[in-house]
Design a protein around this motif. Structure first.
Motif, PDB file in Angstrom:
ATOM      1  N   PRO A   1       3.495   7.120   3.524  1.00 40.13           N
ATOM      2  CA  PRO A   1       3.567   8.066   3.948  1.00 40.13           C
ATOM      3  C   PRO A   1       2.436   9.557   5.080  1.00 40.13           C
ATOM      4  CG  PRO A   1       3.544   7.174   1.272  1.00 40.13           C
ATOM      5  CD  PRO A   1       3.572   6.512   2.346  1.00 40.13           C
ATOM      6  N   SER A   2       1.106   8.566   4.966  1.00 37.20           N
ATOM      7  CA  SER A   2       0.796   9.128   5.393  1.00 37.20           C
ATOM      8  C   SER A   2       1.257   9.241   7.428  1.00 37.20           C
ATOM      9  CB  SER A   2      -0.605   8.127   5.628  1.00 37.20           C
ATOM     10  OG  SER A   2      -1.285   8.656   4.230  1.00 37.20           O
ATOM     11  N   LEU A   3       1.869   7.684   7.649  1.00 37.85           N
ATOM     12  CA  LEU A   3       2.242   8.613   9.332  1.00 37.85           C
ATOM     13  C   LEU A   3       3.059   9.789   9.375  1.00 37.85           C
ATOM     14  CD1 LEU A   3       2.899   6.852  11.584  1.00 37.85           C
ATOM     15  CD2 LEU A   3       4.281   5.279  10.801  1.00 37.85           C
TER      16      LEU A   3
ATOM     17  N   ILE B   1       8.917  11.143   2.743  1.00 37.14           N
ATOM     18  CA  ILE B   1       9.315  12.229   3.295  1.00 37.14           C
ATOM     19  C   ILE B   1       9.272  13.380   2.887  1.00 37.14           C
ATOM     20  CG2 ILE B   1      12.063  12.753   3.823  1.00 37.14           C
ATOM     21  CD1 ILE B   1      13.292   9.672   4.534  1.00 37.14           C
ATOM     22  N   LEU B   2       8.934  13.339   1.165  1.00 38.13           N
ATOM     23  CA  LEU B   2       8.718  14.378   0.503  1.00 38.13           C
ATOM     24  C   LEU B   2       7.546  15.167   0.607  1.00 38.13           C
ATOM     25  CD1 LEU B   2      10.417  13.283  -2.726  1.00 38.13           C
ATOM     26  CD2 LEU B   2      11.481  14.153  -1.434  1.00 38.13           C
ATOM     27  N   VAL B   3       7.065  14.921   1.086  1.00 37.99           N
ATOM     28  CA  VAL B   3       5.479  14.962   1.278  1.00 37.99           C
ATOM     29  C   VAL B   3       4.898  15.497   2.843  1.00 37.99           C
ATOM     30  CG1 VAL B   3       2.823  14.475   1.547  1.00 37.99           C
ATOM     31  CG2 VAL B   3       4.099  12.925  -0.095  1.00 37.99           C
TER      32      VAL B   3
ATOM     33  N   ASN C   1       1.149  -1.024   0.128  1.00 36.38           N
ATOM     34  CA  ASN C   1      -0.324  -0.002   0.339  1.00 36.38           C
ATOM     35  C   ASN C   1       0.517   1.369  -0.397  1.00 36.38           C
ATOM     36  OD1 ASN C   1      -2.482   2.136   0.894  1.00 36.38           O
ATOM     37  ND2 ASN C   1      -3.182   0.388   1.122  1.00 36.38           N
ATOM     38  N   TYR C   2       0.738   2.349  -0.472  1.00 38.02           N
ATOM     39  CA  TYR C   2       1.429   3.438  -0.871  1.00 38.02           C
ATOM     40  C   TYR C   2       0.866   4.846  -0.460  1.00 38.02           C
ATOM     41  CZ  TYR C   2       4.795   3.138  -4.083  1.00 38.02           C
ATOM     42  OH  TYR C   2       6.301   2.982  -5.033  1.00 38.02           O
ATOM     43  N   TRP C   3       0.100   4.520   0.612  1.00 40.44           N
ATOM     44  CA  TRP C   3      -0.356   5.459   1.459  1.00 40.44           C
ATOM     45  C   TRP C   3       0.454   5.178   3.400  1.00 40.44           C
ATOM     46  CZ3 TRP C   3      -3.063   4.294   6.021  1.00 40.44           C
ATOM     47  CH2 TRP C   3      -4.097   3.013   5.264  1.00 40.44           C
TER      48      TRP C   3
ATOM     49  N   MET D   1      11.470   1.617   0.042  1.00 38.65           N
ATOM     50  CA  MET D   1      12.081   2.699  -0.103  1.00 38.65           C
ATOM     51  C   MET D   1      11.424   3.737  -1.023  1.00 38.65           C
ATOM     52  SD  MET D   1      15.139   3.608  -0.404  1.00 38.65           S
ATOM     53  CE  MET D   1      16.232   5.195  -1.755  1.00 38.65           C
ATOM     54  N   ASN D   2      10.095   2.969  -1.797  1.00 33.80           N
ATOM     55  CA  ASN D   2       9.657   4.092  -2.495  1.00 33.80           C
ATOM     56  C   ASN D   2       9.114   4.573  -1.919  1.00 33.80           C
ATOM     57  OD1 ASN D   2      11.086   3.497  -4.370  1.00 33.80           O
ATOM     58  ND2 ASN D   2       9.255   1.799  -5.810  1.00 33.80           N
ATOM     59  N   GLN D   3       8.064   3.684  -0.561  1.00 36.89           N
ATOM     60  CA  GLN D   3       6.860   4.215  -0.089  1.00 36.89           C
ATOM     61  C   GLN D   3       7.654   5.294   1.214  1.00 36.89           C
ATOM     62  OE1 GLN D   3       5.710   1.005   2.223  1.00 36.89           O
ATOM     63  NE2 GLN D   3       4.756   0.416  -0.235  1.00 36.89           N
ATOM     64  N   ILE D   4       8.516   5.389   1.721  1.00 33.32           N
ATOM     65  CA  ILE D   4       9.060   5.999   2.471  1.00 33.32           C
ATOM     66  C   ILE D   4       9.651   7.563   2.071  1.00 33.32           C
ATOM     67  CG2 ILE D   4      11.725   6.435   4.210  1.00 33.32           C
ATOM     68  CD1 ILE D   4      10.837   3.401   4.991  1.00 33.32           C
TER      69      ILE D   4
END
Length: 455
Positions: free
Chosen positions: A20-22, A113-115, A15-17, A106-109
């Protein structure tokens, strides 16, 4: 409870959310809390640090605004790169491999970080104000110096994660790395299955489960699928507890990875129990829309076979990738062959089920790829060598018989599908040599068949 946790964890991994959400939530609360700390500390502490100077209202606003806009723009670019990479992998390696990229931490984190840096900067920006701007003569100018400095630290972290991300994306779609990742997971899953057989009663251990029977017994209460979907996980430890509670036995009829439609039998409890107990049994079975690698080790071998067959398709024609898949499949099957073999079913056990065997994985893997392998001379010769090496390390004659059968079937397919006479003769000679080595396998060196001969 364990089934619920398994289902949620399996979904979160792809899950990609989640990350980033956390990270965004953490950044939001930091953006609210650090200004309070700034207000308590003031700006006097910066005088003790020679290279730090207080930032004015306009300067703080410019820094935070610039950083917020830049990180959000980079996050959009990173997301676009990810989508392109997923699309490339799906079209070239197979759509079932998308989960490997969706589950890439890696992609998720990096996206998180950017968001989260953007959210933090915007949150802190809302606390910066000039004198008398909010309440006339009651509130002076306020610049959260520590919060602004922390935004610069987050920016450096974002830059570093972006550099790592740019390096990571091409590495993740490199076919050698992708196949190695699947092969490593396959070997680890097989080793876990073999090593943890004796510990399967522990709740923390995930075991691989296969069907004991395909048809329910006449007596007993049968748990049936409530809807369509793949059987993903069976909590054997939990079922054993329920079997002891009802002083009976449970027979499992399906294997994780099987597709079920509504009404198909999953397991049967003996003797017959109330409907309430049947629903308690359902809580220990997980169904979903996709296969997973948690208990379905054939899912990983199927992925290697899928990459191999695509590599040998007329549109791709990449025998080197097919050979790479065979090598990593050998790594997993060697772990199986070096084991003592799966323990036989326990007729007196509380929960009756069979396990995936070496022969089952071998037959499924080579049976699905045989028609493609047999049409290519170099891949056929390598497949024969792989099977020979597996026979050398096999620990019992049942495994050796299964390997001999696959060798004969591959030889017959090669004789029929190889286009040139020389290739057919080479395959026949390799097959004869393979049977010779298997007959004297006690004196053969492990891995000798796949050693590349000097030219």
């Amino acid at each position: 409870m364990r089934t619920l946790i398994f289902r949620n964890l399996a979904e979160l991994r792809q899950n990609y959310w989640f990350w980033p959400s956390l990270l965004t939530a953490v950044a939001f609360f930091l953006g609210l809390l650090l200004p309070f700390l700034d207000e308590a500390l003031g700006a006097e502490w910066m005088e003790a640090v020679p290279f730090l100077r207080p930032t004015g209202v306009d300067g703080a606003r410019a820094i935070l605004t610039t950083l917020a806009g830049a990180t959000l723009g980079v996050a959009g670019v990173a997301f676009s790169i990810t989508i392109v990479a997923v699309n490339f992998a799906s079209s070239n390696y197979g759509p079932r491999l998308i989960g490997n990229f969706m589950g890439d931490r890696m992609n998720q984190i990096v996206l998180g970080i950017l968001v989260s840096t953007f959210v933090y900067c915007i949150t802190v920006l809302s606390t910066v104000h000039a004198q008398n701007q909010v309440l006339e003569a009651e509130m002076g100018a306020f610049v959260p110096q520590l919060s602004v400095l922390f935004s610069l630290v987050l920016t450096l972290v974002s830059v570093g994660s972006l550099i790592g991300y740019i390096h990571h994306v091409p590495e993740s779609i490199n076919i050698m790395n992708l196949v190695a990742q699947i092969g490593t997971k396959l070997r680890a899953s097989i080793l876990r299955t073999l090593d943890e057989e004796a510990e399967r009663r522990r709740d923390s251990v995930t075991v691989d489960v296969s069907a004991w029977r395909t048809r329910p017994l006449d007596a007993g209460s049968t748990l049936r699928a409530a809807g369509p979907g793949y059987l993903q996980q069976i909590d054997v430890s939990g079922l054993e507890g329920l079997a002891g509670e009802m002083d009976g036995r449970i027979v499992i009829h399906r294997t994780p990875g099987d597709f079920l439609t509504r009404g198909e039998p999953i397991l049967t409890a003996h003797p017959q129990v109330e409907e309430k107990m049947v629903e308690r049994l359902r809580a220990h079975v997980t169904q979903g829309t996709n296969r997973t690698e948690m208990q379905d080790i054939l899912f990983l071998s199927d992925q290697l076979v899928e990459v191999l067959t695509r590599a040998l398709s007329p549109g791709v024609n990449d025998p080197n990738t097919a050979i790479l898949c065979l090598d990593w499949l050998r790594a997993g099957l060697s772990a199986f062959a070096l084991g003592e073999g799966q323990a036989p079913p326990e007729p007196e056990g509380r929960v009756l089920y069979a396990r995936v065997t070496f022969a089952a994985m071998l037959t499924r893997s080579f049976g699905n790829m045989r028609q493609h392998v047999a049409a290519d001379r170099s891949v056929t010769l390598h497949a024969i060598a792989v099977l020979t090496d597996l026979a050398v390390v096999a620990t019992n004659e049942t495994m050796v018989r299964a390997i001999r059968g696959e060798l004969d079937r591959l030889g017959a397919a090669a004789a029929d599908r190889l286009p040139d006479r020389v290739g057919r003769a080479e395959a026949e000679a390799a097959l004869i040599e393979a049977h010779r080595r298997i007959a004297g396998r006690a004196d053969e060196e492990i891995g000798a068949s796949t050693v590349r001969e000097p030219e």
